[in-house]
Structure formats: C-alpha cells, structure tokens
Design an enzyme around this catalytic site. Structure first.
Site, PDB file in Angstrom:
ATOM      1  N   LYS A  34       0.852  -1.192   0.000  1.00  0.00           N
ATOM      2  CA  LYS A  34       0.000   0.000   0.000  1.00  0.00           C
ATOM      3  C   LYS A  34       0.882   1.232   0.000  1.00  0.00           C
ATOM      4  O   LYS A  34       1.823   1.331   0.795  1.00  0.00           O
ATOM      5  CB  LYS A  34      -0.882   0.005   1.252  1.00  0.00           C
ATOM      6  CG  LYS A  34      -1.734   1.255   1.382  1.00  0.00           C
ATOM      7  CD  LYS A  34      -2.659   1.178   2.581  1.00  0.00           C
ATOM      8  CE  LYS A  34      -2.133   1.843   3.818  1.00  0.00           C
ATOM      9  NZ  LYS A  34      -2.047   3.298   3.811  1.00  0.00           N
ATOM     10  N   LYS A  66      -7.446   8.481   0.283  1.00  0.00           N
ATOM     11  CA  LYS A  66      -8.537   8.979   1.142  1.00  0.00           C
ATOM     12  C   LYS A  66      -9.171  10.274   0.624  1.00  0.00           C
ATOM     13  O   LYS A  66      -9.220  11.290   1.314  1.00  0.00           O
ATOM     14  CB  LYS A  66      -8.027   9.201   2.575  1.00  0.00           C
ATOM     15  CG  LYS A  66      -7.557   7.938   3.265  1.00  0.00           C
ATOM     16  CD  LYS A  66      -7.315   8.179   4.746  1.00  0.00           C
ATOM     17  CE  LYS A  66      -6.804   6.970   5.476  1.00  0.00           C
ATOM     18  NZ  LYS A  66      -5.412   6.597   5.119  1.00  0.00           N
ATOM     19  N   ARG A 181      -1.401  -4.501  15.435  1.00  0.00           N
ATOM     20  CA  ARG A 181      -0.132  -4.534  16.159  1.00  0.00           C
ATOM     21  C   ARG A 181       0.091  -5.929  16.721  1.00  0.00           C
ATOM     22  O   ARG A 181      -0.757  -6.434  17.459  1.00  0.00           O
ATOM     23  CB  ARG A 181      -0.146  -3.529  17.334  1.00  0.00           C
ATOM     24  CG  ARG A 181      -0.168  -2.069  16.907  1.00  0.00           C
ATOM     25  CD  ARG A 181       1.149  -1.673  16.260  1.00  0.00           C
ATOM     26  NE  ARG A 181       1.181  -0.291  15.805  1.00  0.00           N
ATOM     27  CZ  ARG A 181       0.882   0.108  14.566  1.00  0.00           C
ATOM     28  NH1 ARG A 181       0.506  -0.761  13.654  1.00  0.00           N
ATOM     29  NH2 ARG A 181       0.988   1.380  14.224  1.00  0.00           N
ATOM     30  N   GLY A 210       1.789  -1.242   8.816  1.00  0.00           N
ATOM     31  CA  GLY A 210       2.888  -0.383   8.404  1.00  0.00           C
ATOM     32  C   GLY A 210       4.112  -0.552   9.264  1.00  0.00           C
ATOM     33  O   GLY A 210       4.942  -1.442   9.056  1.00  0.00           O
ATOM     34  N   ARG A 211       4.214   0.305  10.277  1.00  0.00           N
ATOM     35  CA  ARG A 211       5.458   0.387  11.048  1.00  0.00           C
ATOM     36  C   ARG A 211       5.943  -0.911  11.673  1.00  0.00           C
ATOM     37  O   ARG A 211       7.170  -1.122  11.727  1.00  0.00           O
ATOM     38  CB  ARG A 211       5.310   1.506  12.094  1.00  0.00           C
ATOM     39  CG  ARG A 211       5.331   2.901  11.432  1.00  0.00           C
ATOM     40  CD  ARG A 211       4.742   3.971  12.312  1.00  0.00           C
ATOM     41  NE  ARG A 211       3.292   3.829  12.439  1.00  0.00           N
ATOM     42  CZ  ARG A 211       2.518   4.646  13.138  1.00  0.00           C
ATOM     43  NH1 ARG A 211       3.066   5.677  13.778  1.00  0.00           N
ATOM     44  NH2 ARG A 211       1.221   4.458  13.191  1.00  0.00           N
TER      45      ARG A 211
END
Ligand code: C5P
Length: 228
Positions: A34, A66, A181, A210-211
């Site tokens: 993404k 978005k 997470r 992501g992170r």
C-alpha cells in the site's frame, strides 16, 4: 468469519523513493503493498510505477489517498488515480457522503473503492472533540452502510468494528483493517488496535500493517511473522 487468513498489505509510508523500492522488492511474494499520501505527494504516479515495478506484477496494489471532496472533484481524482496508477484498491472517506462515494465508484472502472469510516487513530475523546460524540460503533456502522449502499466495494475499519460489520454488511463487502499490532509492539498513534491473528479470526479480509514491518530490523522476517 471468512474462514480463511486475511491477506496483508504493507503500508509503505515514506517520502524516500529508493527505500520504498527496496521494501517493495524485498517483500515481493510475502505481502502486498500500500502507498499513501506521504509517498504519493512526494513522487506521484511516476513514483508509484517504479515501486510497482519493484514489487512485481503478482503483488496487489492499494493506493490510499482517502479522497474527500465534492462528488465531481472526487470522481475526477479517482479517474486520474486509476489512469495513472491502476490500483486494485483506492480509498475515499465515507463521511464525504452518498453522492461522493457513488460518483467515485462510477469513475473507478476495475479498481475497487474502499470507504474509510472512522480513522483508527481517533479515540472517543478525539471523536467527541470533532463533534462525533455518538457511540463509535454506531457511527462506523452508519457510515459503512451508507458507503456500501453508494457502491463501495469495501470498508476500512478498526479491528474493534470487524465483528459488527461482518454481521451487518453483505458477505461480499471487503473489510480492510489497519490498526494492527503484534503482541508487544508499540501502538504509536493508533488507538484501536488488535493483533493480526485476532483481526483475521474476527473476519477481516485484509490487514494493513505499516510500522511493525517497515521499522523492523528485518522487515521480511517481520512480515512473515504477521501471517497466521
Ligand atoms: O504504521 P501503521 O501500521 O500504523 O500504518 C497503518 C496504515 O493504515 C497507515 O498507512 C495509515 O495511513 C492507514 N490507515 C489507518 N487508518 C485508517 C485508514 C488507513 O491507519 N482508517
């Protein structure tokens, strides 16, 4: 429940083209990718083409811009994004309303429009501060129903709303879920979180992570570890 493990999109949120290409190369065959506002604002469709080339043709591509504007402008932006980047998925904000989502879906061709309900970074305090003091679940459900009715192919929601939406929305509606997470990792700015296994079991079709992948010492190992 989908009965099957959710797919994973790695959110590559960086303005660094070389770093994005390297991640896309390394993650090929492990997870889909993404790109969002941070990357796209810096590099546009030309940068997207480079990262997609690095990721290979088999990798699904989600362009997370978005959109939220009047219907005519949102539809034009969708047409430009589809012409320039041909993403599999493209996002709009459900709070842009029925006419905007309908116009976006009509302009999307083979790209699926996903509607973002309530950002996963917002908790009840912040929602109330922006005038959405209602029950969060009720607000998410209201926006999700409106978006599906207007032609969205899927909904972006927090892990905590998966079970509700899976129950209330048509089976074919995709649930795409950020705020993931793994146990023990830093939540960062995400407030409404769940582990990959929990979100998958609750009925998500795709997880957006992501992170926990991109900031890991070994992103490929981290990405493999997210898969049930
Ligand atoms: O790093 P992290 O796992 O928090 O990244 C989550 C990604 O999902 C980011 O790219 C963010 O823009 C996106 N996203 C989100 N909440 C939404 C929609 C998209 O966090 N409601």
């Amino acid at each position: 429940m989908t009965g099957k493990a959710a797919g994973i999109f790695c959110a590559i949120d960086t303005p660094d083209l070389a770093a994005a290409e390297k991640l896309a190369t390394d993650l090929q065959g492990v997870v889909d990718i993404k790109l969002g506002l941070e990357f796209f604002t810096a590099h546009g469709a030309a940068g997207v083409a480079k990262v997609r080339a690095a990721a290979g043709a088999e990798t699904k591509f989600f362009l997370d811009l978005k959109f939220h504007d009047i219907p005519n402008t949102a539809a034009g932006a969708v047409r430009s994004a589809v012409a320039g980047c041909a993403p599999d998925f493209l996002t709009v904000h459900a709070s842009g309303g029925h006419a905007m989502i309908r116009a976006a879906a009509a302009a999307a061709g083979g790209t699926k429009i996903l509607a973002v309900t309530v950002l996963t970074s917002l908790d009840e305090n912040e929602l109330s501060a922006v005038g959405q003091g209602d029950d969060t679940q009720a607000q998410v459900l209201r926006l999700a129903r409106l978006a599906v009715d207007a032609g969205a192919g899927g909904i972006v929601c927090s892990p905590r709303e998966i079970a509700l939406l899976r129950k209330e929305l048509p089976r074919e509606t995709l649930l795409v879920v950020p705020g993931i997470r793994p146990a023990g990792s830093a939540a960062g700015d995400q407030k409404r979180v769940m582990t990959p296994d929990e979100a998958s079991a609750a009925g998500a079709n795709y997880l957006v992570i992501g992170r926990p992948i991109t900031e890991a010492a070994d992103p490929v190992a981290a990405a493999r570890g997210m898969r049930a």
